[in-house]
Design a protein around this motif. Sequence first.
Motif, PDB file in Angstrom:
ATOM      1  N   GLN A 178       0.903  -1.245   0.044  1.00  0.00           N
ATOM      2  CA  GLN A 178       0.001   0.047  -0.019  1.00  0.00           C
ATOM      3  C   GLN A 178       0.788   1.132  -0.154  1.00  0.00           C
ATOM      4  N   ALA A 203       1.538   3.683   1.971  1.00  0.00           N
ATOM      5  CA  ALA A 203       2.349   4.030   3.148  1.00  0.00           C
ATOM      6  C   ALA A 203       3.437   3.332   3.391  1.00  0.00           C
ATOM      7  N   THR A 204       3.535   2.246   2.938  1.00  0.00           N
ATOM      8  CA  THR A 204       4.850   1.641   3.093  1.00  0.00           C
ATOM      9  C   THR A 204       5.461   1.155   1.694  1.00  0.00           C
ATOM     10  N   HIS A 218      -3.939   4.793   1.942  1.00  0.00           N
ATOM     11  CA  HIS A 218      -3.772   5.508   3.299  1.00  0.00           C
ATOM     12  C   HIS A 218      -3.413   6.962   3.059  1.00  0.00           C
ATOM     13  N   ASP A 245       2.013  -4.925   4.999  1.00  0.00           N
ATOM     14  CA  ASP A 245       0.943  -4.349   5.746  1.00  0.00           C
ATOM     15  C   ASP A 245       0.511  -5.278   6.951  1.00  0.00           C
ATOM     16  N   SER A 246       0.482  -5.024   8.266  1.00  0.00           N
ATOM     17  CA  SER A 246       0.409  -5.949   9.124  1.00  0.00           C
ATOM     18  C   SER A 246      -1.021  -6.637   8.990  1.00  0.00           C
ATOM     19  N   HIS A 247      -1.880  -6.006   8.360  1.00  0.00           N
ATOM     20  CA  HIS A 247      -3.369  -6.801   8.190  1.00  0.00           C
ATOM     21  C   HIS A 247      -3.539  -7.438   7.013  1.00  0.00           C
ATOM     22  N   ILE A 307      -6.066   5.280  10.251  1.00  0.00           N
ATOM     23  CA  ILE A 307      -4.467   5.683  10.804  1.00  0.00           C
ATOM     24  C   ILE A 307      -4.470   7.052  10.926  1.00  0.00           C
ATOM     25  N   ARG A 309      -7.495  -0.943  15.511  1.00  0.00           N
ATOM     26  CA  ARG A 309      -6.398  -0.361  16.786  1.00  0.00           C
ATOM     27  C   ARG A 309      -6.670   1.046  17.477  1.00  0.00           C
ATOM     28  N   ARG A 366      -3.076   7.408  17.989  1.00  0.00           N
ATOM     29  CA  ARG A 366      -3.136   6.859  16.461  1.00  0.00           C
ATOM     30  C   ARG A 366      -4.426   7.467  15.855  1.00  0.00           C
ATOM     31  N   ASP A 418       3.139   2.408  16.348  1.00  0.00           N
ATOM     32  CA  ASP A 418       2.543   3.776  16.233  1.00  0.00           C
ATOM     33  C   ASP A 418       3.246   4.611  17.373  1.00  0.00           C
ATOM     34  N   ARG A 444       6.595   9.564   4.497  1.00  0.00           N
ATOM     35  CA  ARG A 444       6.967   8.112   4.465  1.00  0.00           C
ATOM     36  C   ARG A 444       7.975   7.685   3.168  1.00  0.00           C
ATOM     37  N   SER A 467       1.974  -2.306  13.698  1.00  0.00           N
ATOM     38  CA  SER A 467       2.208  -2.136  12.023  1.00  0.00           C
ATOM     39  C   SER A 467       3.489  -2.849  11.564  1.00  0.00           C
ATOM     40  N   SER A 468       3.225  -2.994  10.353  1.00  0.00           N
ATOM     41  CA  SER A 468       4.498  -3.711   9.611  1.00  0.00           C
ATOM     42  C   SER A 468       5.451  -2.455   9.235  1.00  0.00           C
ATOM     43  N   ARG A 469       5.100  -1.199   9.638  1.00  0.00           N
ATOM     44  CA  ARG A 469       5.947  -0.092   8.968  1.00  0.00           C
ATOM     45  C   ARG A 469       7.692  -0.133   9.311  1.00  0.00           C
TER      46      ARG A 469
HETATM   47  C1  MIC Z   1      -1.849  -0.005  10.413  1.00  0.00           C
HETATM   48  O1  MIC Z   1      -3.103  -0.506  10.594  1.00  0.00           O
HETATM   49  O2  MIC Z   1      -0.995   0.429  11.096  1.00  0.00           O
HETATM   50  C2  MIC Z   1      -1.395  -0.194   8.868  1.00  0.00           C
HETATM   51  C3  MIC Z   1      -1.767   1.150   8.348  1.00  0.00           C
HETATM   52  O3  MIC Z   1      -2.182  -0.896   8.197  1.00  0.00           O
HETATM   53  C4  MIC Z   1       0.040  -0.229   8.948  1.00  0.00           C
HETATM   54  C5  MIC Z   1       0.731  -0.024   7.600  1.00  0.00           C
HETATM   55  C6  MIC Z   1       1.552   1.163   7.950  1.00  0.00           C
HETATM   56  O4  MIC Z   1       2.021   1.542   9.112  1.00  0.00           O
HETATM   57  O5  MIC Z   1       1.739   1.962   7.076  1.00  0.00           O
HETATM   58  C7  MIC Z   1       0.240  -1.964   9.090  1.00  0.00           C
HETATM   59  O6  MIC Z   1      -0.592  -2.385  10.245  1.00  0.00           O
HETATM   60  O7  MIC Z   1       1.203  -2.284   8.670  1.00  0.00           O
END
Ligand code: MIC
Length: 647
Positions: A35, A37-38, A65, A119-121, A361, A379, A384, A483, A496, A537-539
């Motif tokens: 996505q 943002a990453t 995002h 993205d963690s989701h 977000i 979340r 956040r 976050d 980003r 998050s996976s950021r």
């Molecule tokens: C989140 O829910 O925090 C996000 C936006 O999906 C993130 C991705 C990000 O930080 O851009 C995630 O969970 O990976």
Amino acid sequence: MATNITHQLIESHLVSGSLQPDSEIAIRIDQTLTQDATGTLVMLELEAMDLDHARTEVSVQYVDHNLLQEDHKNPDDHLFLESAAKRFGLWFSRPGNGVSHPLHQERFGRPGATLLGSDSHTCAAGAIGMLAIGAGGLEVAMAIAGEPFFVKMPKVCNVRLEGELPDWVSAKDIILEMLRRHDVKGGVGWILEYTGGGLQGLSAMDRHVIANMGAELGATASVFPSDHVTRQFLKAQGREQDWQELQPGPDAKYDREEVIELDKLEPLIALPTSPGNVVPVRDVAGEPIYQAYVGSSANPGYRDFAIVAEMLNGHRVADGVSLDINPTSRQILQNLARDGHVLTLLKAGARLHQAGCNGCIGMGQAPATNRISLRTVPRNFPGRSGTREDAVHLCSPETAAASALTGKITDPRDTDVPCPPIDEPQSPIIDTGQFAPPPEFPREVVPELLKGPNIQSLPESQPLTHSLEAKVLLSVGDNVSTDEIMPAGARVLPFRSNIPRIAEFVYIDVDPTYVERAKDYEGAHAIIGGANYGQGSSREHAAIAPQYLGLRLVIAESFARIHFQNLVNFGILPLTVAEASDHIAANDTLVIELPAEQLRSGHDVALLNTTRHTKLTGQHKLSQRQQEVLIAGGLIPWMRSRKDQRK
Ligand code: MIC
């Protein structure tokens, strides 16, 4: 155990390793999602790798995002991503098309395949029998380039859903029940495999709700069978040919089993500031609310909006309540419009936003100070939402709508409206107009990437030296989320693609002096954390930006899976030290002699606290491959050195 679904999925994609829990395995990746943002970093990483063409079955770049176009930065990123998608042979989902996870499930996901996403989701796609895992961007870049994904073999927990959900209780309450039982780190090291008769009453999008928030449990993935419900879903999306059955074998074995009796569930709510703070809604009923917010990848389905519309039909939201409707995709929005639900919502006073992640977000819709916001999002970490003193509660659409009607937290069972039966449309409008397919000859179509002035290359990282000396600049508690490390929100997200600028915001709400102190201190520094460090998050920005500021060592009681790997990928050493805060305090100096040799020779690492003149032992949980990555200074220098060796 080869017959549970998880093992079937892993075995059919296994490149190396064995199914022994906790050992490292490598799996082949069929599909990727990124996505915006990453994804900007992922595209810069692909450029640095000089990739000619994506090597996956399907790779999709979404823009969901950073949708607020306050100045040039976000739209420049959108154009950059579009050019990169063309250049590397990816599908491109245009801004406003919707949130990656439900879109991916509708258009591209297929049972039996693997999906890796920055993205963690990403785990949401487990809803249709995929092995879907969230990871740092660099690992997704590697997967796009055809490399396998390395992960510690998780244990498999069977969650049996029995019975039927009562009226007013829905999929969100099931995952909130899991969070009530296991809290935010209960899933670390596990894949949750859902089975049982209760699945029959759950649509593919209901299953998405449950799989999505497996991320909040810290689970590596969540997996559902692919059955007639999955087939019906794909058929409605015009993709029945992608269906294949996937069921656990008759003697399937698991490392752990648990049961949720659906008939016994009641509406649940997660209180600020953790998705694990779950209580029955009736315990907090009556508290006045400021906002009810419906949408996000955690409640993305048509029914999640339609049920709100039906509950509000003929009524108006209570005075002073902002009912924010965030459609998850243009397709769902069109179906809601066709069936009259959009009009009902508007008449009831709802504020309608564009399809995307939006306030989930912190990209707009921040709540007022200290006022309660009920959200269907995944979340509620501190700040956040974009408001520092926020009070975000996580709940089902039913609870959000019931509360919007009364103006206070309300158990939907206490409303006088009847519980509306809502089904997913059998013949939905299908809208693929905002997806651009990859060109046939990518490199010829876009030789140069379109980079706006805010897009900066990745900073270089350094290999481990013969002695690592680091001063402790920050000590934080348990469950610190990414976050908190690297905030998101409308103010920060536009940076980003610019690490030097985004680094100004690291830990800003936890300790606003950290960045200045890190910059003033010339040498390497360390951070001390508690349990489950880096959850959420996976950021990868939560690793790269502090690394840019000089972070080289993180000592914590335990780490969240994705952030641990992100630290390694960017050359930051993650160590565990029991009761670290009893032995190490802010401003202490820590020294590790011959770190590379120590890492390679075992799992213990000798540390010297030269301020207190004490010796400590740290542990590392790095695989041999991770050790070498770290010693080289991160994944990019490690890959470069391997390339050089091959020459
Ligand atoms: C989140 O829910 O925090 C996000 C936006 O999906 C993130 C991705 C990000 O930080 O851009 C995630 O969970 O990976």
